[in-house]
Design a protein around this motif. Structure first.
Motif, PDB file in Angstrom:
ATOM      1  N   GLU A 149       0.862  -1.182   0.000  1.00  0.00           N
ATOM      2  CA  GLU A 149       0.000   0.000   0.000  1.00  0.00           C
ATOM      3  C   GLU A 149       0.903   1.238   0.000  1.00  0.00           C
ATOM      4  O   GLU A 149       2.121   1.118   0.264  1.00  0.00           O
ATOM      5  N   LYS A 171      -7.368   7.873  -2.873  1.00  0.00           N
ATOM      6  CA  LYS A 171      -6.802   6.617  -2.372  1.00  0.00           C
ATOM      7  C   LYS A 171      -5.375   6.793  -1.839  1.00  0.00           C
ATOM      8  O   LYS A 171      -4.985   6.161  -0.876  1.00  0.00           O
ATOM      9  N   LYS A 185      -7.194   1.381  10.060  1.00  0.00           N
ATOM     10  CA  LYS A 185      -8.280   0.952   9.173  1.00  0.00           C
ATOM     11  C   LYS A 185      -7.765  -0.117   8.194  1.00  0.00           C
ATOM     12  O   LYS A 185      -8.434  -1.095   7.886  1.00  0.00           O
ATOM     13  N   MET A 186      -6.540   0.130   7.725  1.00  0.00           N
ATOM     14  CA  MET A 186      -5.935  -0.813   6.784  1.00  0.00           C
ATOM     15  C   MET A 186      -5.761  -2.196   7.426  1.00  0.00           C
ATOM     16  O   MET A 186      -5.897  -3.230   6.768  1.00  0.00           O
ATOM     17  N   THR A 188      -7.699  -3.657   9.284  1.00  0.00           N
ATOM     18  CA  THR A 188      -8.944  -4.432   9.238  1.00  0.00           C
ATOM     19  C   THR A 188      -9.155  -5.078   7.861  1.00  0.00           C
ATOM     20  O   THR A 188      -9.949  -5.989   7.711  1.00  0.00           O
ATOM     21  N   LEU A 189      -8.442  -4.571   6.862  1.00  0.00           N
ATOM     22  CA  LEU A 189      -8.562  -5.136   5.508  1.00  0.00           C
ATOM     23  C   LEU A 189      -7.603  -6.308   5.283  1.00  0.00           C
ATOM     24  O   LEU A 189      -7.798  -7.133   4.406  1.00  0.00           O
ATOM     25  N   TYR A 190      -6.522  -6.309   6.046  1.00  0.00           N
ATOM     26  CA  TYR A 190      -5.521  -7.389   5.895  1.00  0.00           C
ATOM     27  C   TYR A 190      -5.476  -8.198   7.188  1.00  0.00           C
ATOM     28  O   TYR A 190      -4.686  -7.914   8.081  1.00  0.00           O
ATOM     29  N   LYS A 191      -6.324  -9.184   7.265  1.00  0.00           N
ATOM     30  CA  LYS A 191      -6.437  -9.939   8.522  1.00  0.00           C
ATOM     31  C   LYS A 191      -5.670 -11.258   8.489  1.00  0.00           C
ATOM     32  O   LYS A 191      -5.476 -11.902   9.511  1.00  0.00           O
TER      33      LYS A 191
END
Ligand SMILES: [Zn+2]
Length: 332
Positions: A149, A171, A185-186, A188-191
């Motif tokens: 990212e 973005k 927050k990120m 939570t997207l990469y668990k």
């Protein structure tokens, strides 16, 4: 965890060393001062990221500041690179003054400072290029792939506006004060972990081993001869160059005496002439009275000898660049 901490770059230190040892009447002096202002602004922008990053869970991320990697025909230079078992993140610090507008059609970035409008390189494209290059570098070095990212991070005082519909800018752009929440927050997207601890360690080792800080050739950049550099040892009290070495200490006309004022001069030598010095060169640069006194000083500083006795040179360690001995120096 900071694996590569934020330090003042060798380039800035070399430019400061040069500024302190040339006459302000030289042609390139004003340019050097302007360049230094820019470099320090960049440095301070990167420093502003330290606090939000320090709030992250301590052992979750490996944090690299000022990483510079060379590939075949490309260079990756990252202000900050974070890696976890789950994803990695590039941060590009933008310490820009004024107002910054991201325009959609055509894609361009405009900065307004003191009513002056100026086109700027697009940080969105810069971050995308860095993502591409670090991905390539990991492949070229047979390292595992990991999601990458990226954000260009603007200081909290910069006013950033993004034209409606410029989704890429939305973005890739972030403000310093939102950085912590953006990373959370990120998370939570990469668990799901994509790396093992061993693979993460392997990437870390490779990044540290292959990190090659940029050492700008100031002679070529500003086009000057070595002879313009003012030699001598600087007085820690009045800051004038040209202390005299008498009875194992440095003496200045202002009355200041010092046992180790030569350390700062050797540091300047290293930054301006490179990491090797001969007895003759040291005598010239420090204004030492004889070859034997110079030899004694070389022994005292414990410089490692390189080469044969006749053409012996001594290695100035790069650690010297970040030596604090000058600052903590006690007057005798
Ligand atoms: Zn003095």
């Amino acid at each position: 965890m900071d694996v590569l901490p934020k330090v003042v770059s060798v380039s800035i230190l070399a430019m400061e060393a040069l500024k302190g040892r040339v006459s302000p009447s030289l042609k390139f002096y004003n340019q050097l001062v302007e360049d230094l202002k820019m470099e320090w602004a960049g440095h301070n922008g990167e420093k502003a990221l330290i606090y939000p990053l320090s709030q992250l869970e301590n052992n979750k991320y490996l944090i690299f500041h000022g990483l510079r990697l060379q590939g075949d025909g490309y260079t990756v230079q990252l202000d900050v690179y974070l890696i976890s078992l789950y994803f990695s993140l590039i941060l590009e610090a933008k310490n820009w003054a004024g107002e910054v507008c991201f325009k959609k059609n055509p894609k361009q970035v405009v900065r307004i400072v003191n009513d002056v409008t100026q086109g700027m390189p697009n940080p969105v494209e810069q971050v995308k290029m860095q993502q591409h290059n670090i991905k390539k570098w990991l492949v070229d070095n047979q390292l595992p792939s990991i999601p990458i990212e990226g954000y260009a991070v603007f200081g909290s005082s910069t006013i950033v506006t993004i034209e409606k519909g410029y989704y890429e800018a939305e973005k890739f752009i972030c403000k310093t004060d939102c950085l912590y929440s953006t990373i959370r927050k990120m998370e939570t997207l990469y668990k799901t972990p994509v790396l093992t601890h061993e693979k993460l360690h392997e990437i870390k080792t490779q990044l540290l081993e292959k990190n090659t800080p940029l050492i700008k050739n100031l002679y070529e950049h500003y086009r000057f001869e070595r002879s313009v550099i003012i030699t001598g040892v600087r007085c820690p009290q009045c800051l004038v160059l040209g202390m005299k070495y008498k009875r194992k200490q440095w003496c200045c006309a202002c009355g200041c005496n010092s046992k180790n004022a030569h350390i700062q001069a050797l540091r300047d030598y290293l930054l301006l002439f490179g990491p090797a010095i001969s007895n003759r060169e040291m005598r010239w640069f420090l204004h030492l009275p004889s070859k034997s006194i110079t030899s004694k000083l070389i022994a005292e500083v414990k410089l490692e000898k390189v080469g044969s006795t006749r053409k012996a040179r001594y290695k100035l360690p790069w650690d010297l660049v970040y030596s604090t001995s000058f600052k903590s120096e006690k007057k005798v």
